[in-house]
Write an enzyme that holds these catalytic residues in place. Structure first.
Site, PDB file in Angstrom:
ATOM      1  N   LYS B 167       0.830  -1.218   0.000  1.00  0.00           N
ATOM      2  CA  LYS B 167       0.000   0.000   0.000  1.00  0.00           C
ATOM      3  C   LYS B 167       0.856   1.257   0.000  1.00  0.00           C
ATOM      4  O   LYS B 167       1.882   1.302   0.677  1.00  0.00           O
ATOM      5  CB  LYS B 167      -0.921   0.005   1.240  1.00  0.00           C
ATOM      6  CG  LYS B 167      -1.837  -1.213   1.301  1.00  0.00           C
ATOM      7  CD  LYS B 167      -2.608  -1.273   2.600  1.00  0.00           C
ATOM      8  CE  LYS B 167      -3.909  -0.512   2.477  1.00  0.00           C
ATOM      9  NZ  LYS B 167      -4.781  -0.759   3.668  1.00  0.00           N
ATOM     10  N   ARG B 301     -12.934  13.820   7.858  1.00  0.00           N
ATOM     11  CA  ARG B 301     -13.908  14.670   7.167  1.00  0.00           C
ATOM     12  C   ARG B 301     -15.289  14.048   7.310  1.00  0.00           C
ATOM     13  O   ARG B 301     -15.420  12.946   7.813  1.00  0.00           O
ATOM     14  CB  ARG B 301     -13.562  14.718   5.679  1.00  0.00           C
ATOM     15  CG  ARG B 301     -13.459  13.295   5.114  1.00  0.00           C
ATOM     16  CD  ARG B 301     -13.276  13.249   3.621  1.00  0.00           C
ATOM     17  NE  ARG B 301     -12.696  11.991   3.178  1.00  0.00           N
ATOM     18  CZ  ARG B 301     -13.358  10.855   2.989  1.00  0.00           C
ATOM     19  NH1 ARG B 301     -14.651  10.802   3.236  1.00  0.00           N
ATOM     20  NH2 ARG B 301     -12.742   9.769   2.582  1.00  0.00           N
TER      21      ARG B 301
END
Lengths: 78, 463
Positions: B167, B301
């Protein structure tokens, strides 16, 4: 000499990535099926393939320009 | 529990630095709080719904997002021009850009979200893992941070076992992830993974994690005020295509009560550890065979799928994040948050499911929206509106709530039948098929289930 339309609406890119050389330069010989650029539509990138072979006279839009489907994109001279 | 006090807030005008359905959602929340709204828009978005709904609107640049919604400079200039004292970044675009959050604060404005420091800590995936582990949140076995070279990667691979995931440290949204089946594959995949990460995110750094083949995606909604933090239970977002969520639910149907409690408590510990302010989401992989859960990342968020949490808890997350940004303390105690019924959200995208989900911008010629109790449609659409080709394909989110999951599925089926979007192909037919699928009805799925299902169940061409 003939102008070819953009197959899709979106943003036109002449290179595979910002730090990579363009797929083709004006004046280059191209074969039918060669990749001339990319169109980004909703974050998906689709190659723009030369519809015919010939000499790439010029692009009719700038790199990263917004284009409409059917808008003339490039000119080929056979 | 809802707003009762009309006390003046420390902010008075919010600049909405986003577009589409989330901009509409933020305008609605701001208006209910008595705040003025200013909507930014690109050349391609002059007629979008949020522009029509906001008190005022300001053009910030050309269609290309890099020159408009991703331009911190253009956004800050717009905020100054309209006299906004706060900026809501929505999701995507600049919402998780720590430098942007810092420049908003630096300009003397309020950033409706966490501190730049919290964004930065959670944005660096290796750092986030360290912070999570220190807060007692289980993490997927993997490399402790950035890989130095192939020998380091190989040693990690031997320790945690194959298959494993490669990743990018700076990535997000599931982009740039590769799966290595063995040591040879690891050696072959690493160079390309590093080059791609460098090109996509400007940082070629990589890390490794154990690959859990049949994981579910479970995430916990958090609200924090910079000191205290609470959770609003979990969502399950296992139905994904190309690592993009397609269908989300709250709560996670198969989660045993004791696991739910531990998973939510761990998310709260992480939020407190970074003095989290605003709405955030702690994402986990959940292995329902071993009942283990592992931290993946924290999104700093509001998320696309926040409505399912609102439906089962009754808390307006967007209003709460604005109140917190204005300096208020958390208004709700953990034991005051109910978990009532079940909610499911379908992402309605401008994509043609019969043609490999080809993007389908264009003009929406007709719109029929479902209604009645328990049904919600958050959208940017109106009849005659243009869906431009320059941004993501999300048109709206259809959400159905009912007292049980089975009843919510039946209501969703009914609502999907009523929803009609004319002029462009959408993913409605995909959801109409999923809502009647036996595995979906039994909540028998994992993060790779949908791609297998799509290969076995091609959707008929409708046009």
């Amino acid at each position: 000499m003939r102008a070819f339309p953009s197959p899709l609406p979106g943003v036109f890119y002449r290179a595979p990535a910002p730090d990579k050389p363009p797929f083709k330069s004006e004046g280059d010989a191209v074969a039918a099926g060669d990749t001339l650029g990319l169109i980004e539509v909703m974050k998906i990138f689709t190659p723009v393939l030369a519809e015919e072979g010939g000499r790439l006279v010029k692009f009719l839009v700038e790199n990263e320009d917004a284009v409409m489907a059917g808008q003339p994109l490039y000119e080929l001279d056979r | 529990m809802k707003r009762a006090d009309p006390a003046p807030m420390s902010i008075s005008k919010i600049l909405i630095a986003n577009r589409g359905e989330i901009a509409v959602r933020i305008i609605r929340a701001a208006r209910e709080l008595g705040l003025a709204t200013a909507q930014v828009f690109s050349e391609a978005d002059r007629d979008m719904l949020a522009v029509k709904l906001a008190d005022e609107a300001i053009e910030i640049g050309p269609a290309q997002a890099t020159k408009s919604y991703l331009s911190a400079e253009a956004i800050l200039r717009a905020a100054a021009a309209v006299g906004a004292d706060a900026i809501h970044p929505g999701y995507g675009f600049l919402s998780e850009n720590a430098d942007f959050a810092a420049s908003v604060e630096g300009a003397g404005l309020t950033f409706i979200g966490p501190s730049a420091d919290a964004i930065r800590q959670m944005g660096d995936k290796a750092r986030a893992r360290e912070v999570a582990a220190a807060a007692g949140v289980p993490t997927v076995p993997g490399s402790q941070g950035r890989l130095t070279d192939f020998n380091h990667a190989l040693a990690v691979g031997r320790r945690i076992g194959f298959p494993l995931m490669i990743k990018p440290l700076a990535g997000g949204g599931g982009r740039g992830i590769r799966v290595a089946e063995d040591a040879d594959a690891l050696g072959n995949l690493l160079p390309a993974a590093a080059a791609e990460a460098k090109a996509a995110f400007g940082d070629g750094g990589l890390y490794l994690e154990r690959f859990i083949a049949r994981a579910r995606h479970v995430e916990v909604q958090i609200l924090g005020d910079g000191k205290d933090a609470i959770h609003l239970y979990e969502r399950e977002c296992s139905l994904q295509r190309r690592r993009q969520k397609v269908w989300e639910e709250a709560p996670a149907a198969m989660l045993p009560a004791d696991v739910r409690e531990r998973l939510c408590a761990a998310a709260v510990r992480l939020a407190r550890a970074i003095a989290y302010r605003g709405a955030g989401t702690v994402e986990y992989l959940y292995d329902d065979e071993t009942r283990e859960f592992f931290f993946i990342e924290m999104n700093t968020r509001i998320q696309v799928e926040h409505p399912v949490t609102e439906m089962v808890t009754g808390v307006d997350l967007v209003c709460e994040m604005i109140r917190i940004a204005a300096g208020e303390k958390l208004r709700i105690r953990q034991d005051e948050i109910p978990l009532k019924g079940h909610a499911i959200e379908c992402r309605i995208n401008a994509e043609d499911p019969a043609r490999q989900f080809m993007p389908a911008p264009g003009v929406v010629t007709a719109l029929r929206v479902p209604g009645a109790p328990g049904v919600r449609f958050d959208t940017m659409l109106y009849p005659g509106c243009v869906v431009p080709p320059f941004y993501d394909s999300l048109l709206g989110k259809l959400i159905a709530w009912d007292e049980t999951r089975a009843a919510a599925l039946a209501r969703l089926d009914r609502a999907l039948g009523e929803l009609e979007i004319g002029g462009i192909p959408t993913t409605i037919p995909l959801h109409a098929a999923l809502v009647r699928d036996a595995d979906v009805a039994a909540a028998r799925f994992h993060t790779r289930w949908l791609e297998t299902w799509l290969a076995a169940n091609p959707l008929a061409k409708t046009a």
